[in-house]
Design an enzyme around this catalytic site. Structure first.
Site, PDB file in Angstrom:
ATOM      1  N   GLN A  37      43.793  40.555  44.751  1.00 20.27           N
ATOM      2  CA  GLN A  37      42.779  39.519  44.544  1.00 20.27           C
ATOM      3  C   GLN A  37      42.189  39.622  43.134  1.00 20.27           C
ATOM      4  OE1 GLN A  37      41.916  37.012  46.756  1.00 20.27           O
ATOM      5  NE2 GLN A  37      40.707  36.231  45.055  1.00 20.27           N
TER       6      GLN A  37
ATOM      7  N   ASP B 126      51.980  35.517  45.325  1.00 19.54           N
ATOM      8  CA  ASP B 126      51.090  34.733  44.467  1.00 19.54           C
ATOM      9  C   ASP B 126      51.869  34.082  43.319  1.00 19.54           C
ATOM     10  OD1 ASP B 126      48.479  34.225  44.950  1.00 19.54           O
ATOM     11  OD2 ASP B 126      47.671  35.981  43.914  1.00 19.54           O
TER      12      ASP B 126
ATOM     13  N   LYS C 210      41.862  34.588  53.752  1.00 22.72           N
ATOM     14  CA  LYS C 210      43.313  34.792  53.708  1.00 22.72           C
ATOM     15  C   LYS C 210      43.756  35.602  54.926  1.00 22.72           C
ATOM     16  CE  LYS C 210      43.568  34.212  48.752  1.00 22.72           C
ATOM     17  NZ  LYS C 210      43.433  34.792  47.416  1.00 22.72           N
TER      18      LYS C 210
END
Ligand SMILES: NC(=O)c1ccc[n+]([C@@H]2O[C@H](COP(=O)([O-])OP(=O)(O)OC[C@H]3O[C@@H](n4cnc5c(N)ncnc54)[C@H](OP(=O)(O)O)[C@@H]3O)[C@@H](O)[C@H]2O)c1
Length: 298
Positions: free
Chosen positions: A98, A121, A54
């Site tokens: 994460q 997200d 990422k």
């Protein structure tokens, strides 16, 4: 007939490049590039690879990133404090924590502290609510990647019959809602669905998001259907040598490739699209927060 392979990696590279272009346009007004902050707790090797990818892709596109790493025994309150600090930081546009988090940390509680305007997200209750209500907002990345590839392959999705296998908050449910937004007719299947193979055979677009290696067999797929394989499963690969493994999806690729119309490979299909959508969301979040216009086609 042989399926057209959908090259998620190539499409993702296009999306990354476009995020870079649009981000550079915003940077002139913002005085800085759009910025993604990634929080990684613990030393799970898979999470470490995801986070490194990422950060690498964000920076390769010309956006900036902040990486915050804490040991696995960090207190939940300290993780929430990090999120709150990033919420207040005017230089941060997107926040990603994460997953998975260590067992002693409640992931929902942590996510609930992310400012919805920085929720790249798309996992907060506010983002989920906006999706259900059909309001503009940041959409979850993997499902958004599925819809993007389906449109790339098939064009208008209106009236298409979609079967999503899996009802998780991360993939299955938002994928179903995003296809519904595109005027597809959507069915969500799960572990209690009766006669799953027959249901799958009704699908113009089949989206397995289960996490069971090669569960979807060749005769589950309607000839000409578009198959978007979300599953990522590691299986033993003795043919590659002792102790070797390889990644496969939820579909038996070799059985399906002969008669599907379109199929995404694993790896190289939906996976790269997830990060591409994260970059896109970071750019969108930067524009929305600063009340700057985005190009009409973005
Ligand atoms: N490509 C990417 O970037 C990406 C991103 C996220 C996830 N993934 C992969 O996608 C897969 C799914 O992830 P997830 O987080 O959604 O997993 P999850 O939370 O474990 O959900 C799996 C879903 O599959 C359903 N299921 C399980 N066994 C089934 C069966 N025999 N028949 C029909 N449905 C069944 C479950 O049904 P119930 O609800 O009834 O239990 C559940 O809804 C995993 O392989 C994951 O690694 C890939």
């Amino acid at each position: 007939m042989s399926a057209n392979l959908i090259d998620g990696k190539a499409v993702a590279a296009e999306i990354d490049a476009r995020a870079g272009e649009v981000g550079a346009g915003l940077a002139a007004a913002l005085g800085r590039a759009p910025c993604l902050a990634v929080v990684l707790i613990g030393d799970d090797p898979a999470s470490d690879v995801y986070v490194r990818n990422k950060v690498r892709r964000t920076e390769a596109a010309g956006l900036t990133s902040i990486e915050i790493r804490k040991p696995a025994d960090v207190r939940e309150a300290d993780v929430i404090a990090i999120v709150e600090r990033l919420n207040q930081d005017e230089g941060v546009d997107g926040i990603l924590v994460q997953m998975p988090l260590p067992d002693h940390i409640n992931a929902n509680r942590v996510i609930s502290h992310i400012d919805p305007d920085k929720d790249v997200d798309g996992l907060t209750e506010t983002s989920a609510g906006r999706l259900v209500l059909g309001q503009a907002g940041l959409r979850p990345c993997t499902p958004a990647g599925c819809v993007f590839l389906a449109e790339r392959a098939l064009g208008d999705l209106s009236g298409k019959s979609v079967v999503v296998i899996g009802r998780s908050i991360l993939v299955g449910k938002p994928a179903a809602l995003l296809f519904l937004e595109k005027n597809a007719t959507v069915t969500i299947a799960h572990s209690r669905t009766a006669d799953l193979p027959a249901l799958c055979r009704t699908a113009d677009i089949l989206v397995p998001a289960v996490g069971r290696a090669e569960m979807v067999r060749g005769d589950w797929v309607k000839p000409g259907a578009c198959v978007l394989d979300v599953g990522i499963n590691r299986i033993d690969a003795p043919e590659r040598g002792a102790g070797k493994s390889r990644l496969v999806g939820d579909v038996a690729f070799d059985e399906i490739v002969g008669h599907a119309g379109w199929i995404t490979p694993v790896p190289g299909g939906i996976g790269p699209m997830t990060i591409a959508m994260l970059l896109r969301n970071t750019v969108i979040a930067a524009a929305l927060r600063a009340k700057l216009p985005l190009p009409d086609d973005y």
